[in-house]
Scaffold this active site. Structure first.
Site, PDB file in Angstrom:
ATOM      1  CG  HIS A 125      10.161  -1.135   1.197  1.00 35.29           C
ATOM      2  ND1 HIS A 125       9.594  -1.585   0.024  1.00 35.29           N
ATOM      3  CD2 HIS A 125      11.340  -0.563   0.836  1.00 35.29           C
ATOM      4  CE1 HIS A 125      10.388  -1.308  -0.982  1.00 35.29           C
ATOM      5  NE2 HIS A 125      11.458  -0.685  -0.521  1.00 35.29           N
ATOM      6  CG  ASP A 140       6.415  -2.968  -0.148  1.00 32.37           C
ATOM      7  OD1 ASP A 140       6.349  -2.089   0.723  1.00 32.37           O
ATOM      8  OD2 ASP A 140       7.461  -3.238  -0.765  1.00 32.37           O
ATOM      9  CB  SER A 192      11.636   1.305  -3.129  1.00 31.35           C
ATOM     10  OG  SER A 192      12.538   0.237  -3.067  1.00 31.35           O
TER      11      SER A 192
END
Length: 403
Positions: free
Chosen positions: A116, A163, A242
């Site tokens: 992402h 992801d 992230s």
């Protein structure tokens, strides 16, 4: 009327009239000049001494040493669609996506990050960007403390479902400091952990905490997919973290920080990481094969409305099955038409002794297996019929999931 006391004191001291007048003038003016400092007071006189440095506690020293060892293996990732300002490189202080973290996988230049983080440039689905395409700018930490920027190319593929994405940079080996990968199956609730990343653009920020929970069936990734076996932590994780590593207190990566639960957009002490064992399965396949081969039983599960209509409340009902697939070859039956109407397919309720309450449970269990593994499947046959369901136990050889 002014007091004559100062003059009398001056006369007693043997001062002339003019000297006494100068002394009186000085005494009268000094209180009116608060900014004046006596020449006898030095900077040293008003500067407190430096407190001697105290040795770090054993825990502090351990954390500091881990950071020193691992920070050079943590990178800053900017997708190529992110606008930059100024001459110092990308500035994304408040970008929740497009700017994230990654870590060095090997000395060949492979960098692991979240899918992402690069979603806008990857087009929202794995496979839309060809292998070798430039998708990011990657900043690595040099030994002298400066950052070196390199183009990041899509190594071979990306796994939206988990992801994860792998980049490739052409950096010298001296800048590539791979981080060791730990065994997430041995992680325990309560053990200490560290997160290193670039929250809100603040580079290589360290936060500490503990493993708060091991999430068996509820880690929802930023891409909307579910990931089994997630690790929950109270170490502060914010936008920009992230793709960065969650480390144990030996400095090994036990997870990849990927999501937070928050009402404000900032850390609320509920961070989630993809377990390192999932990363260990996915990343080598992305590098060597360009895609992930997932283990499958070779059948289509019944949608919830269909299952409920056939009185299946728990487990995974087989709706259709490839006759040559793993489930059919093992003897499991799909939903079919019988003399009395539609007969519910076999309902899978356990794999290798672990309960299967829903499709997520089954997906999570299969995600931990490899193509070619033999698993024991327990199913109920005849659910919804007048008689009690029959328990069926079979052995199935897992096949590659159809892409």
């Amino acid at each position: 009327m002014r007091s004559a006391a100062p003059r009398q004191e001056a006369a007693a001291a043997g001062l002339s009239r003019r000297e006494a007048a100068a002394l009186l003038h000085s005494l009268l003016l000094t209180p009116l000049l608060p900014g004046r400092v006596s020449a006898a007071v030095t900077l040293e006189d008003v500067t407190p001494p430096v407190a001697p440095a105290q040795p770090l506690s054993a825990r502090e020293a351990q954390v500091a040493d881990i950071y020193d060892r691992t920070a050079p293996g943590v990178v800053n990732v900017f997708d190529v669609t992110l606008r930059t300002t100024g001459v110092g490189g990308p500035q994304a202080v408040e970008q929740p996506e497009g700017n994230g973290t990654g870590f060095v996988w090997d000395t060949e230049g492979h960098i692991v990050t979240n899918y992402h983080v690069l979603a806008s440039v990857l087009g929202g689905a794995a496979g839309k960007v060809l292998s070798g395409a430039k998708v990011a700018r990657v900043l690595l930490l040099a030994p002298d403390g400066t950052q070196q920027a390199y183009d990041g190319f899509l190594a071979a593929g990306a796994d939206k479902a988990r992801d994860l994405a792998v980049l490739k940079v052409s950096a010298p080996a001296s800048l590539l400091r791979p981080l060791p990968l730990g065994d997430s199956s041995s992680v325990r609730v309560g053990q200490g952990c560290l997160a290193i990343g670039n929250p809100f653009g603040f580079e290589r920020t360290l936060t500490t905490g503990v493993v708060s929970a091991l999430v068996a069936c509820s880690l929802l990734s930023q891409t909307g997919s579910t990931i089994g076996g997630g690790i929950q932590t109270d170490a502060a994780v914010n936008p920009g973290n992230s793709g960065g590593p969650l480390l144990d207190l030996s400095g090994a990566v036990i997870g990849v920080n990927t999501a937070i639960f928050t009402n404000t957009g900032t850390s609320a002490g509920l961070g989630f990481a993809i377990p390192s064992n999932t990363v260990r399965r996915v990343v080598p396949q992305l590098i060597s094969l360009g895609a992930v081969q997932r283990a499958s039983l070779g059948f289509q599960p019944a949608p919830d409305p269909v299952a409920r209509a056939l009185k299946v409340s728990e487990g995974v009902m087989i709706q259709t099955a490839d006759p040559k697939g793993a489930a059919a070859q093992a003897g499991l039956l799909p939903t079919r038409r019988g003399l009395g109407g539609i007969v519910a397919g076999d309902v899978i309720v356990a794999v290798d002794g672990q309960p299967v309450r829903n499709l997520f449970d089954l997906t999570s269990l299969l995600d931990e297996r490899a193509v070619g593994d033999v698993v024991e499947v327990r199913a109920l046959r005849g659910v919804g019929q007048s008689a009690a369901p029959e328990a069926v136990v079979v052995s199935a050889t897992l096949e590659a999931e159809q892409q």
